[in-house]
Design a protein around this motif. Sequence first.
Motif, PDB file in Angstrom:
ATOM      1  N   LEU A 291       0.863  -1.187   0.000  1.00  0.00           N
ATOM      2  CA  LEU A 291       0.000   0.000   0.000  1.00  0.00           C
ATOM      3  C   LEU A 291       0.897   1.233   0.000  1.00  0.00           C
ATOM      4  N   LYS A 292       0.662   2.139  -0.946  1.00  0.00           N
ATOM      5  CA  LYS A 292       1.545   3.305  -1.036  1.00  0.00           C
ATOM      6  C   LYS A 292       1.043   4.401  -0.101  1.00  0.00           C
ATOM      7  N   LEU A 293       1.664   4.470   1.066  1.00  0.00           N
ATOM      8  CA  LEU A 293       1.265   5.474   2.068  1.00  0.00           C
ATOM      9  C   LEU A 293       2.412   6.461   2.265  1.00  0.00           C
ATOM     10  N   TYR A 294       2.078   7.749   2.268  1.00  0.00           N
ATOM     11  CA  TYR A 294       3.052   8.798   2.585  1.00  0.00           C
ATOM     12  C   TYR A 294       2.719   9.361   3.953  1.00  0.00           C
ATOM     13  N   TYR A 295       3.766   9.734   4.701  1.00  0.00           N
ATOM     14  CA  TYR A 295       3.527  10.443   5.969  1.00  0.00           C
ATOM     15  C   TYR A 295       4.109  11.847   5.826  1.00  0.00           C
ATOM     16  N   VAL A 296       3.293  12.864   6.061  1.00  0.00           N
ATOM     17  CA  VAL A 296       3.793  14.241   5.980  1.00  0.00           C
ATOM     18  C   VAL A 296       3.451  14.965   7.280  1.00  0.00           C
ATOM     19  N   HIS A 297       4.488  15.582   7.874  1.00  0.00           N
ATOM     20  CA  HIS A 297       4.322  16.288   9.150  1.00  0.00           C
ATOM     21  C   HIS A 297       4.499  17.781   8.893  1.00  0.00           C
ATOM     22  N   VAL A 298       3.435  18.545   9.084  1.00  0.00           N
ATOM     23  CA  VAL A 298       3.510  19.987   8.823  1.00  0.00           C
ATOM     24  C   VAL A 298       3.387  20.731  10.142  1.00  0.00           C
TER      25      VAL A 298
ATOM     26  N   SER B 280      -3.716  29.335  -6.545  1.00  0.00           N
ATOM     27  CA  SER B 280      -4.510  29.581  -5.340  1.00  0.00           C
ATOM     28  C   SER B 280      -4.443  28.312  -4.480  1.00  0.00           C
ATOM     29  N   SER B 281      -4.883  28.438  -3.207  1.00  0.00           N
ATOM     30  CA  SER B 281      -4.897  27.265  -2.332  1.00  0.00           C
ATOM     31  C   SER B 281      -5.789  26.178  -2.931  1.00  0.00           C
ATOM     32  N   GLN B 282      -6.913  26.592  -3.489  1.00  0.00           N
ATOM     33  CA  GLN B 282      -7.855  25.626  -4.068  1.00  0.00           C
ATOM     34  C   GLN B 282      -7.185  24.843  -5.197  1.00  0.00           C
ATOM     35  N   GLU B 283      -6.465  25.593  -6.060  1.00  0.00           N
ATOM     36  CA  GLU B 283      -5.804  24.920  -7.189  1.00  0.00           C
ATOM     37  C   GLU B 283      -4.713  23.962  -6.685  1.00  0.00           C
ATOM     38  N   THR B 284      -3.964  24.420  -5.670  1.00  0.00           N
ATOM     39  CA  THR B 284      -2.886  23.569  -5.146  1.00  0.00           C
ATOM     40  C   THR B 284      -3.481  22.294  -4.540  1.00  0.00           C
ATOM     41  N   PHE B 285      -4.566  22.463  -3.791  1.00  0.00           N
ATOM     42  CA  PHE B 285      -5.212  21.296  -3.179  1.00  0.00           C
ATOM     43  C   PHE B 285      -5.667  20.316  -4.254  1.00  0.00           C
ATOM     44  N   LYS B 286      -6.213  20.857  -5.317  1.00  0.00           N
ATOM     45  CA  LYS B 286      -6.727  20.025  -6.413  1.00  0.00           C
ATOM     46  C   LYS B 286      -5.575  19.226  -7.039  1.00  0.00           C
ATOM     47  N   LEU B 287      -4.414  19.901  -7.213  1.00  0.00           N
ATOM     48  CA  LEU B 287      -3.258  19.205  -7.792  1.00  0.00           C
ATOM     49  C   LEU B 287      -2.797  18.059  -6.879  1.00  0.00           C
ATOM     50  N   ILE B 288      -2.794  18.344  -5.567  1.00  0.00           N
ATOM     51  CA  ILE B 288      -2.367  17.308  -4.605  1.00  0.00           C
ATOM     52  C   ILE B 288      -3.329  16.123  -4.678  1.00  0.00           C
ATOM     53  N   TYR B 289      -4.592  16.440  -4.648  1.00  0.00           N
ATOM     54  CA  TYR B 289      -5.617  15.414  -4.633  1.00  0.00           C
ATOM     55  C   TYR B 289      -5.586  14.573  -5.921  1.00  0.00           C
ATOM     56  N   ASP B 290      -5.432  15.249  -7.074  1.00  0.00           N
ATOM     57  CA  ASP B 290      -5.330  14.522  -8.355  1.00  0.00           C
ATOM     58  C   ASP B 290      -4.108  13.605  -8.375  1.00  0.00           C
TER      59      ASP B 290
ATOM     60  N   LEU C 229      -2.643  12.194  -5.765  1.00  0.00           N
ATOM     61  CA  LEU C 229      -2.902  11.021  -4.918  1.00  0.00           C
ATOM     62  C   LEU C 229      -3.706   9.982  -5.719  1.00  0.00           C
ATOM     63  N   GLU C 230      -4.708  10.463  -6.448  1.00  0.00           N
ATOM     64  CA  GLU C 230      -5.563   9.576  -7.245  1.00  0.00           C
ATOM     65  C   GLU C 230      -4.753   8.889  -8.344  1.00  0.00           C
ATOM     66  N   ARG C 231      -4.022   9.748  -9.077  1.00  0.00           N
ATOM     67  CA  ARG C 231      -3.294   9.243 -10.246  1.00  0.00           C
ATOM     68  C   ARG C 231      -2.264   8.186  -9.862  1.00  0.00           C
ATOM     69  N   LYS C 232      -1.571   8.448  -8.729  1.00  0.00           N
ATOM     70  CA  LYS C 232      -0.482   7.545  -8.335  1.00  0.00           C
ATOM     71  C   LYS C 232      -0.961   6.474  -7.357  1.00  0.00           C
ATOM     72  N   ASN C 233      -2.248   6.477  -7.072  1.00  0.00           N
ATOM     73  CA  ASN C 233      -2.823   5.518  -6.128  1.00  0.00           C
ATOM     74  C   ASN C 233      -2.118   5.589  -4.755  1.00  0.00           C
ATOM     75  N   LEU C 234      -2.008   6.821  -4.231  1.00  0.00           N
ATOM     76  CA  LEU C 234      -1.315   7.036  -2.956  1.00  0.00           C
ATOM     77  C   LEU C 234      -2.311   7.330  -1.846  1.00  0.00           C
ATOM     78  N   HIS C 235      -1.882   7.038  -0.604  1.00  0.00           N
ATOM     79  CA  HIS C 235      -2.615   7.504   0.584  1.00  0.00           C
ATOM     80  C   HIS C 235      -1.699   8.458   1.334  1.00  0.00           C
ATOM     81  N   LEU C 236      -2.307   9.431   1.993  1.00  0.00           N
ATOM     82  CA  LEU C 236      -1.491  10.418   2.716  1.00  0.00           C
ATOM     83  C   LEU C 236      -1.977  10.554   4.153  1.00  0.00           C
ATOM     84  N   LEU C 237      -1.038  10.320   5.104  1.00  0.00           N
ATOM     85  CA  LEU C 237      -1.341  10.598   6.513  1.00  0.00           C
ATOM     86  C   LEU C 237      -0.681  11.938   6.826  1.00  0.00           C
ATOM     87  N   LEU C 238      -1.510  12.916   7.099  1.00  0.00           N
ATOM     88  CA  LEU C 238      -1.028  14.287   7.278  1.00  0.00           C
ATOM     89  C   LEU C 238      -1.159  14.699   8.743  1.00  0.00           C
TER      90      LEU C 238
END
Length: 416
Positions: free
Chosen positions: A91-98, A127-137, A139-148
């Motif tokens: 399972l492709k999971l990323y962990y990101v700590h902000v 914009s933040s909305q556009e950046t979020f959309k890119l991140i979300y796309d 994740l979908e495209r690469k079949n990733l999960h993100l624990l933020l």
Amino acid sequence: MVDIKDLIENTIEGSTVFNNTSALNPEHIPANLPHRENQIKELTVSFKDLIINPGSTSIRTVIVGRTGTGKTVTAKKFGNELKGIANQKGLKLYYVHVNCHRQRTLYLMLMEIAQNLRLPLPNRGLSSQETFKLIYDYLERKNLHLLLTLDEFDYFISTSPIEDIYFLVRIYDELNVSVKRLHYIFIVRELSTLSGLDKSIKDHIIKNIIEFSPYTSSDLYDILQDRIINEKAFKPNAVSDEAIKFISDIHGADKGGSGNARLAIETLELAGKIADTENAPIITVEHAKKANSKINPEMSVITDTIKDLDLHYLLLLKAISSLHKKQGEDFFPMGRVEEEYRTVASLLGEEPRRHTQIFEYIRRLKLMGLILTRHSSKGMRGRTTLISLPIPVSTELEELLDGEIKRRLQKSRLSS
Ligand SMILES: Nc1ncnc2c1ncn2[C@@H]1O[C@H](COP(=O)(O)OP(=O)(O)OP(=O)(O)O)[C@@H](O)[C@H]1O
């Protein structure tokens, strides 16, 4: 005359108690996290579905605890371990700590997430909305999960516009996606920061709360021992057991300290530097005491002032410190302090002073900086003066007060 160059060179090449100073660095993630096993278990239970049934739901957990209780280090350790376990299972999971204090705006936070995912962003301002959309796309495209993990989330809440908070915690829920790829850990110092939020936001954050209580003296002892022995921060046998115990007692929540592991580790590191300056092969309790008064400079000023006080001033301070210990609160009404003072005085066979005299003592203690006072809020019955000590009640402070009181009593009994 000492040759300065020689002095510096000799000190650089001289003996040291340290073995690996990076193990004392605040960013260092140790192999073990003593006394956080339960919290790691609770996190695992919360995020179990992410491994067993990935995508079924977007998981959210809140970590709450005072400063230095291991919230950051535990979240990082957990996130990285979970990532490893997920990857082993394909399972492709990323962990990101902000850290919301460092990445102060929604936009900077999203940039940080993209960077961690190694997602290149176009140069033109998004914009933040556009950046979020890119991140979300992505994740979908690469079949990733993100624990933020959003660390110091209290800061984001208190400084950001409500739309940004709303966007960050609700937007994903509102997207009609079949596989939920985004999961959150929110780290806060106090739950009360969240309770002020609008219900429509709160419901998306507060699903599950994991508490990080302040460390006791024996917890801190184990944490320090772990840094010394397993993380090999110091040379073998370079730290005396009494020094470790002293530092643990100073900071242990059950001994009146704040239960802050960061302060305990910093005190130990500074004690090591003091030992090196003195060319001592072992960190002793004396080095630990010196380190403590450097880290806590008001303590040494207060210690000096206390040594000059008359008996009844000391009894009043003792009364306040025992109230702190018994009740765990910070401020006490004047009447409660007076009552406790009478008890303390009677136990020692001393005639308590009258109310007006006590009032005068309190006024003078305040002028000397030995107590803090404020007025009670309007909510309390009648307006009264509330009293606190300016420093935490540590074993050191208690021993000092007891020692000085004993000395005054002996002196007055000898002279009568
Ligand atoms: N159980 C533990 N075992 C080993 N080290 C610990 C433990 N808890 C905390 N520490 C260490 O104490 C220091 C402070 O911990 P951390 O930064 O995780 O606290 P925090 O709760 O996030 O504090 P803050 O709210 O101030 O950010 C770090 O150096 C960390 O490695």
